[in-house]
Design a protein around this motif. Structure first.
Motif, PDB file in Angstrom:
ATOM      1  N   ARG A 107      44.440 -41.853   6.709  1.00 59.81           N
ATOM      2  CA  ARG A 107      44.591 -41.149   5.435  1.00 59.81           C
ATOM      3  C   ARG A 107      43.960 -42.042   4.388  1.00 59.81           C
ATOM      4  N   LEU A 108      42.919 -41.528   3.786  1.00 61.09           N
ATOM      5  CA  LEU A 108      42.191 -42.320   2.802  1.00 61.09           C
ATOM      6  C   LEU A 108      42.875 -42.320   1.455  1.00 61.09           C
ATOM      7  N   ALA A 109      42.969 -43.484   0.880  1.00 57.37           N
ATOM      8  CA  ALA A 109      43.452 -43.615  -0.491  1.00 57.37           C
ATOM      9  C   ALA A 109      42.250 -43.759  -1.420  1.00 57.37           C
ATOM     10  N   HIS A 110      41.218 -44.465  -0.931  1.00 55.43           N
ATOM     11  CA  HIS A 110      40.003 -44.723  -1.713  1.00 55.43           C
ATOM     12  C   HIS A 110      38.800 -44.545  -0.804  1.00 55.43           C
ATOM     13  N   GLU A 111      38.245 -43.353  -0.781  1.00 58.08           N
ATOM     14  CA  GLU A 111      37.128 -43.045   0.123  1.00 58.08           C
ATOM     15  C   GLU A 111      35.916 -43.935  -0.145  1.00 58.08           C
ATOM     16  N   ASP A 112      35.704 -44.299  -1.398  1.00 59.37           N
ATOM     17  CA  ASP A 112      34.562 -45.148  -1.732  1.00 59.37           C
ATOM     18  C   ASP A 112      34.629 -46.505  -1.042  1.00 59.37           C
ATOM     19  N   SER A 113      35.833 -46.942  -0.688  1.00 59.89           N
ATOM     20  CA  SER A 113      36.000 -48.234  -0.011  1.00 59.89           C
ATOM     21  C   SER A 113      35.339 -48.251   1.360  1.00 59.89           C
ATOM     22  N   GLY A 156      31.107 -48.428   6.394  1.00 64.43           N
ATOM     23  CA  GLY A 156      30.326 -47.499   7.208  1.00 64.43           C
ATOM     24  C   GLY A 156      28.890 -47.945   7.382  1.00 64.43           C
ATOM     25  N   GLU A 157      28.313 -48.482   6.316  1.00 67.94           N
ATOM     26  CA  GLU A 157      26.943 -48.985   6.394  1.00 67.94           C
ATOM     27  C   GLU A 157      26.866 -50.175   7.345  1.00 67.94           C
ATOM     28  N   GLN A 160      42.820 -36.793   5.130  1.00 67.22           N
ATOM     29  CA  GLN A 160      43.072 -37.244   6.502  1.00 67.22           C
ATOM     30  C   GLN A 160      41.809 -37.121   7.336  1.00 67.22           C
ATOM     31  N   PHE A 161      41.635 -38.058   8.274  1.00 66.82           N
ATOM     32  CA  PHE A 161      40.504 -37.968   9.196  1.00 66.82           C
ATOM     33  C   PHE A 161      40.906 -38.457  10.577  1.00 66.82           C
ATOM     34  N   VAL A 162      40.144 -38.024  11.562  1.00 62.18           N
ATOM     35  CA  VAL A 162      40.303 -38.461  12.943  1.00 62.18           C
ATOM     36  C   VAL A 162      38.903 -38.728  13.488  1.00 62.18           C
ATOM     37  N   VAL A 163      38.726 -39.871  14.107  1.00 64.02           N
ATOM     38  CA  VAL A 163      37.454 -40.212  14.737  1.00 64.02           C
ATOM     39  C   VAL A 163      37.755 -40.582  16.182  1.00 64.02           C
ATOM     40  N   SER A 164      36.955 -40.080  17.101  1.00 60.20           N
ATOM     41  CA  SER A 164      37.132 -40.389  18.516  1.00 60.20           C
ATOM     42  C   SER A 164      35.880 -41.051  19.061  1.00 60.20           C
ATOM     43  N   ALA A 165      36.072 -42.102  19.837  1.00 56.26           N
ATOM     44  CA  ALA A 165      34.957 -42.771  20.510  1.00 56.26           C
ATOM     45  C   ALA A 165      35.313 -42.897  21.982  1.00 56.26           C
ATOM     46  N   LEU A 166      34.346 -42.712  22.828  1.00 63.34           N
ATOM     47  CA  LEU A 166      34.557 -42.808  24.269  1.00 63.34           C
ATOM     48  C   LEU A 166      33.978 -44.128  24.763  1.00 63.34           C
ATOM     49  N   PHE A 167      34.734 -44.822  25.610  1.00 59.65           N
ATOM     50  CA  PHE A 167      34.281 -46.063  26.239  1.00 59.65           C
ATOM     51  C   PHE A 167      34.475 -45.936  27.744  1.00 59.65           C
ATOM     52  N   PRO A 168      33.667 -46.627  28.549  1.00 58.18           N
ATOM     53  CA  PRO A 168      33.778 -46.504  30.007  1.00 58.18           C
ATOM     54  C   PRO A 168      35.069 -47.091  30.588  1.00 58.18           C
ATOM     55  N   CYS A 169      35.765 -47.965  29.824  1.00 59.84           N
ATOM     56  CA  CYS A 169      37.045 -48.514  30.269  1.00 59.84           C
ATOM     57  C   CYS A 169      37.698 -49.217  29.079  1.00 59.84           C
ATOM     58  N   PRO A 189      37.316 -56.348   7.387  1.00 55.38           N
ATOM     59  CA  PRO A 189      37.849 -56.507   6.023  1.00 55.38           C
ATOM     60  C   PRO A 189      37.174 -55.606   4.989  1.00 55.38           C
ATOM     61  N   LEU A 190      35.985 -55.104   5.282  1.00 58.04           N
ATOM     62  CA  LEU A 190      35.284 -54.244   4.324  1.00 58.04           C
ATOM     63  C   LEU A 190      36.032 -52.939   4.061  1.00 58.04           C
ATOM     64  N   ARG A 191      36.885 -52.523   4.996  1.00 59.59           N
ATOM     65  CA  ARG A 191      37.629 -51.280   4.782  1.00 59.59           C
ATOM     66  C   ARG A 191      39.040 -51.531   4.247  1.00 59.59           C
ATOM     67  N   SER A 192      39.310 -52.764   3.892  1.00 60.39           N
ATOM     68  CA  SER A 192      40.608 -53.112   3.332  1.00 60.39           C
ATOM     69  C   SER A 192      40.871 -52.311   2.061  1.00 60.39           C
ATOM     70  N   GLY A 193      42.043 -51.730   1.965  1.00 63.34           N
ATOM     71  CA  GLY A 193      42.416 -50.947   0.796  1.00 63.34           C
ATOM     72  C   GLY A 193      41.940 -49.508   0.825  1.00 63.34           C
TER      73      GLY A 193
END
Length: 164
Positions: free
Chosen positions: A52-58, A63-64, A97-106, A124-128
């Protein structure tokens, strides 16, 4: 331990000594990358990120930085579903709210991504940014009858239903 003598403790009890050593040791999550292991990746897992994002700009800088890492490719992981739903069948989807899914082989490969020095350096870049939970889940085998399924009914988009 000289500081103990300065405050009047001549010989600290063993329990106190162990406590002090542990307290002064760097936390495990701040240590260098864990030791790599040799294992066969045969049981795929899904990394599920719910937030749940409080500050999307953070998340912009995060992401970059994440997109520049090649750690996902090295671990043979990839995103297969992300962010907001295409359609809501029931209830309301919170706007932040968001959901992200990533698949890994194990699970070991997922750990190889998550605990890598590269990824840990950008976390730490996504802190806050908000509340984020990251979990790992097993992938169930796809039943054989699904691979060539021909559904009996296909519906056009419908109105969102309220919860009963």
């Amino acid at each position: 331990m000289n500081w103990l003598r300065r405050v009047g403790v001549k010989r600290p009890p063993l329990v106190l000594t162990c406590f002090i050593v542990l307290a002064l040791s760097p936390p495990a999550h701040l240590a260098a990358e864990p030791t790599s292991i040799d294992t066969l990746c045969a049981d795929p897992v899904i990394m599920l990120v719910i937030g749940r994002l409080a500050h999307e700009d953070s998340l912009n800088e995060y992401g970059e930085a994440l997109s520049k890492l090649n750690t996902y490719a090295e671990q043979q992981g990839y995103y297969f579903a992300e962010f907001r739903p295409t359609e809501v069948f029931e209830g309301k989807w919170p706007q932040n709210q968001f959901v992200v899914s990533a698949l890994f082989p194990c699970v070991e490969a997922a750990r190889g991504f998550w605990f890598s020095d590269d990824y840990q350096s950008i976390r730490p870049l996504r802190s806050g940014a908000g509340e984020i939970s990251v979990t790992i889940h097993p992938v169930n085998d796809v039943p054989k009858h699904i691979s060539s399924a021909k559904p009996q009914r296909l519906f056009a988009k419908q109105a969102t239903q309220l919860s009963p």
